[in-house]
Design a protein around this motif. Structure first.
Motif: not given
Length: 401
Positions: A327-347
């Motif tokens: 599972k992952f999300v797309l994160v917008v940084g301070d420079d307004n560029k998109v980065a992919t972030r792998i996440v570990t989800l709980g409940r």
């Protein structure tokens, strides 16, 4: 007249044709490059909706399949035989404790009470007579006018008359009790179900139940815990083993329509033995159910959460995607560029995911426009609000209004 071309003239024409073609190609190439550069410079950054990651205190969490049970339940039956002559409730309605529900014809039982009362008066009179005879007998026996045998007979007569009175009084109590059974009243407050016998039917102790009365406030929720988990629980909460209400956990319910029940529960009972066939122990929780929303017999999800909680990030379910890496999300940084972030989800908590690792509070995740962007692309972020219960995405201005 056809003009004849010499080899030198043909060579000159071909040279000019090649130069013309090369020139045209060069012009097209220059024009194409300039168009592409212009397109790159003119194309605006795509707009996406973002959500500022929030945090919330979340404890250890387990879900159990559970079944609801009425706090009190009784099958109303006739205790005496007779014709059902009255009904004083509507099926499915709420009735108060002591309310008259049904009446059986009391005529026969009133007659029995009157008959026994008259018989008692007769027996009391006989007892009084035997008592007087015994008193006189004792007086004359002292003077030697009657034998001891006669005195014994007088004593026996008195004792039999007294016993007959007591027997008649017991019969009167039983007759009055049977008469009281002709009025069937609610033993507790609750909702009464369908009536199985209409007015005019003959009912009695051998008949099926007349109706069923249930009390669902509070409502019981029964569930099973595996023996290993239960032993761990007992080891961890030794001080609360004999007092389940003091266990430091929060209990909540998810109903069959996937909505959360408003009231919180508490642990009420833990069985004293392990079920040998299943290797589980029976536990019970209670929930206030004032509006009778939860009915007996429902399959529900019991959510058990520790009161010892820690801060975790929360993100909307709409932001979560999945690939081969997880599972992952797309994160917008301070420079307004998109980065992919792998996440570990709980409940899941309503429409939100608990993030165990991979994100922190305050970071910006994309919730709308995911199909328009990819890693490294510059975007125009627009901050949105997300309803934590329904997952509805709205602008801040809509939320404010």
């Amino acid at each position: 007249m056809l003009k004849r071309f010499t080899p030198s003239i043909l060579a000159s024409y071909m040279s000019l044709a090649v130069k013309g073609a090369l020139g045209s190609a060069f012009i097209v190439s220059i024009t194409g490059c300039s168009d592409e550069n212009a397109a790159k410079q003119v194309a605006p950054a795509p707009a996406v909706s973002i959500f500022n990651v929030v945090s919330q205190e979340v404890g250890d969490y387990r879900e159990f399949v559970a079944r609801t049970e009425a706090h009190q339940e009784v099958k109303i039956k006739a205790r005496v035989e007779g014709e059902l002559i009255e009904r004083h409730f509507n099926e499915g309605s709420y009735v108060e404790k002591g309310q008259l529900l049904l009446r059986i014809d009391p005529s026969e039982y009133k007659s029995s009470v009157a008959e026994i009362e008259a018989d008692i008066k007769s027996k009391i009179a006989g007892e009084n007579g035997a008592q007087r005879d015994l008193k006189r007998g004792k007086e004359v026996a002292e003077q030697g006018f009657i034998s001891q045998s006669d005195l014994d007979k007088l004593t026996t007569n008195y004792e039999q008359a007294a016993a007959a009175v007591k027997s008649a009084q017991a019969s009167l109590e039983k007759a009055k009790l049977n008469l009281s059974y002709t009025e069937i009243r609610a033993p507790f407050a609750g909702r009464i179900g369908k009536v199985n016998y209409d007015v005019g039917n003959i009912v009695g102790p051998s008949s099926n139940e007349l109706a069923e009365l249930t009390d669902v406030d509070p409502i019981y929720v029964n569930f099973q815990v595996e023996e290993a988990d239960y032993i761990s629980y007992r080891q961890k909460h030794q001080d609360s083993v004999n007092n389940p209400q003091n266990v430091p956990i929060d209990l909540s319910l998810r109903l069959p329509n996937n909505t959360n029940f408003a009231a919180k529960g508490q642990l009420d009972f833990a069985d004293t033995k392990i079920d040998r066939s299943t290797g589980t122990v029976e536990l019970r929780a209670t929930f206030a159910n004032e509006k009778s929303i939860v009915m007996p017999g429902l399959f529900v999800t019991l959510i058990v959460e520790s009161k010892d909680k820690q801060e975790h990030a929360l993100i909307p379910q709409a932001a979560v995607q999945e690939n081969q890496q997880g599972k992952f999300v797309l994160v917008v940084g301070d420079d307004n560029k998109v980065a992919t972030r792998i996440v570990t989800l709980g409940r899941r908590i309503n429409a939100m995911w608990v993030v165990e690792s991979g994100l922190q509070e305050g970071e910006k995740v994309i919730v709308e426009g995911l199909q328009k962007v990819r890693q490294g692309v510059e975007v125009k972020p627009v901050e949105k609000m997300v309803d934590h219960v329904t997952g509805t995405i709205s602008s801040k201005t809509d939320s404010a209004s």
